[in-house]
Design an enzyme around this catalytic site. Structure first.
Site, short mmCIF file in Angstrom:
data_model
loop_
_atom_site.label_atom_id
_atom_site.label_comp_id
_atom_site.label_asym_id
_atom_site.label_seq_id
_atom_site.Cartn_x
_atom_site.Cartn_y
_atom_site.Cartn_z
CD GLU A 293 -5.00 2.88 -4.19
OE1 GLU A 293 -4.97 3.05 -2.96
OE2 GLU A 293 -5.24 3.80 -5.00
CE LYS A 359 -1.96 5.30 0.36
NZ LYS A 359 -3.34 5.55 -0.15
CB CYS A 410 -3.37 6.37 -4.16
SG CYS A 410 -4.84 7.32 -4.69
#
Length: 561
Positions: A293, A359, A410
């Protein structure tokens, strides 16, 4: 702390005295008991901290939960609530200490707010203390409170679930049967049974039988079969050679734009170093490469120089690379996207960016500001987030070389439903609609939290996910910890914090769903529903006993003839 049943009316039950006078009980014993219970709650919370990463003293979790259970057992729900809050604060504030790098106020607010959910657990444990099977109810209350806080407020915050402290123990394999909720249930049950032994130690046969049950629970997990081999089905390969790149972050001192450029350059350089080692025979040729990321915060879809750097690295290794990039939302430039982009080499015939994942679960106050119009005026620190990240609307299953890969970015690894959807193929759009991931990747940027323990906590979650889904997990971090995790949760290799490096390993690809993935959220919802029903039954049962007691004839206070 061993007060139970009718003796546990918080020391406030009035006892008839001489001549009909009902004196108030002495406050001394009540105060001492309250202090013992409070101390037990706090000590339990602190011991629980040590059982989690980065300390990993996992054998402290059962006594920690036993202490909490003993402290909450046998009191009224409202008293259990504040005792549980003490335990929650004692656990979550140290466990989330990495939030202090954002701000002490943010740390205290986050830990203090989510301690309320452990207070809810304690209130449920206290309310159901009179039930004969209360040791079985305790873990249900933990599952209930975690199910709620995983989802609310603002999408929830699962960090610190009991399961995330059991990512390399004999209880970990239970994740393959019913996911993280079953691991939480198992460790909470062990703690409750130990508390039961303390309360019933004068009954040796019962105590010994309970300890045998604890031993069975702790060892039975090792009998759950965990996959290690790949599967070749429908012409798909059974394994791939995967590489993970960790470029590291620059030393302090550069301006903002310079830092962004240097992070990209670091990942380009490390990929080119891998390509040189492959050419020299020092490393195997990978089939795919994972960047972390934020490996480029310079939008490569709008910046030709950034795109050229990425393309040079991809061409050097000559396989598809999953690039973590922050890009502008195409239809609304007031928002940005946190993406994983499949970048193809020139040899593919269609070089450059291909499919991508956005995301789905941006972090509140980290990637988007709730109530921005008001809060941004009150808290200047929010200026660091000038534009909100917009969420994606599809599950992250991407074809990266020969692997159908499920992408999590994440903190998304902490949420049960996202990994499950990727493996099941639920919510997948485009050419791979309905097809599930055969391997998982976690792209993460923990540079803000280096040397705070947060990367170790996130690594533990990824290892649990590997077991839960029966999939290898590739973890790429900008500055650590990057790792390759096998489907049974064991580490094939890792790169520590604040280092540059790469990992290359052969990993299995799998299609079979675990029992946990087939069952989905049903076991968790059933456990939560059972907890609610038992709580209601306990409350109404107590009220009924009180009503019956109030209807009993009272001794007459009239003087006898």
């Amino acid at each position: 702390m061993s007060v139970t049943g009718d003796d546990a009316r918080e020391g406030l039950d009035e006892v008839p005295g001489v001549d009909g006078v009902e004196p108030r009980p002495s406050r001394g014993p009540v105060a001492r008991e309250t202090m013992l219970r409070a101390a037990g709650s706090i000590l339990g919370g602190l011991l629980l901290v040590l059982s989690f990463p980065p300390y990993d003293i996992v054998y402290l979790a059962p006594p920690a939960l036993a202490l909490m259970t003993l402290s909450w057992h046998g009191v009224r729900a409202r008293r259990g609530f504040w005792l549980g809050y003490l335990a929650g604060a004692a656990f979550l504030l140290p466990h989330l200490a990495w939030m202090r790098v954002v701000g002490t106020d943010a740390w205290l607010l986050l830990g203090g707010a989510f301690a309320l959910f452990i207070a809810l657990t304690a209130a449920g444990v206290a309310a159901t203390s009179r039930l004969r099977a209360w040791p079985l109810v305790v873990p249900l209350m933990w599952v209930l409170s975690e199910a709620i806080r995983d989802r609310v407020p603002l999408g929830g915050f699962p960090w610190g679930r009991l399961a995330y402290g059991q990512t390399d123990t004999t209880l970990t394999p239970y994740a393959a049967l019913a996911g993280a909720p079953l691991v939480t249930f198992a460790i909470a049950l062990v703690g409750a049974l130990l508390a039961f032994v303390v309360l019933r130690w004068r009954e040796p046969r019962l105590a010994v039988g309970t300890l045998v049950a604890v031993a069975v629970i702790c060892t039975a997990g090792g009998l759950v079969p965990l996959p290690t081999e790949g599967q070749a089905t429908d012409g798909q390969p059974s394994e791939v050679v995967a590489a993970v790149i960790q470029g590291n972050v620059p030393e302090p001192g550069l301006d903002f734009q310079g830092e962004r450029e240097q992070v990209l350059k670091n990942h380009v350089a490390e990929t080119e170093r891998l390509a040189a080692d492959v050419a020299a025979g020092r490393a195997p040729q990978p089939d795919l490469v994972i960047w972390p990321e934020n490996s480029t915060d310079i939008d490569p879809l709008r910046d030709p120089a950034a795109a050229a750097r990425i393309q040079s690295a991809v061409d050097a290794i000559d396989v598809p690379v999953l690039v973590g990039a922050v890009v502008e939302k195409p239809d609304d430039p007031t928002y940005i996207w946190n993406t994983g982009i499949v970048w193809l080499p020139t040899s593919s015939g269609t070089p450059g960016p291909s499919d991508f994942y956005v995301k789905q679960h941006p972090v509140p106050f980290g990637e988007w500001i709730p109530g921005r119009a008001v809060l941004a005026k009150l808290i200047g620190r929010f200026d660091r987030i000038p534009r909100d990240f917009a969420p994606g609307d599809s599950t992250g299953v991407l074809q990266v070389g020969p692997a159908r890969l499920g992408n999590l970015i994440c903190f998304e690894v902490a949420y049960d439903e996202l990994g499950r959807a990727a493996v099941q193929g639920v919510g997948v759009k485009g050419d791979l609609e309905g097809q599930g991931a055969r391997i998982l990747a976690v792209q993460t940027n923990n540079a803000t939290y280096n040397l705070t323990g947060q990367p170790q906590q996130q690594l533990g979650m990824s290892r649990l996910r590997a077991v839960e889904h029966g999939r290898a997990v590739l973890i790429a971090s900008t500055s650590g910890i990057s790792a390759i995790v096998r489907p049974d949760g064991t580490l094939a290799g890792s790169i520590g914090e604040l280092q540059a490096g790469y990992l290359v390993d052969t990993v299995p690809l799998r299609d079979d769903l675990t029992i946990a993935d087939s069952a989905g959220a049903v076991p968790e919802l059933l456990a939560a529903a059972a907890a609610v029903v038992l709580w209601i039954l306990a409350v109404f049962g107590l009220r009924r006993r009180r009503d019956v007691g109030s209807e009993e004839p009272q001794p007459s206070k009239e003087p006898s003839a």
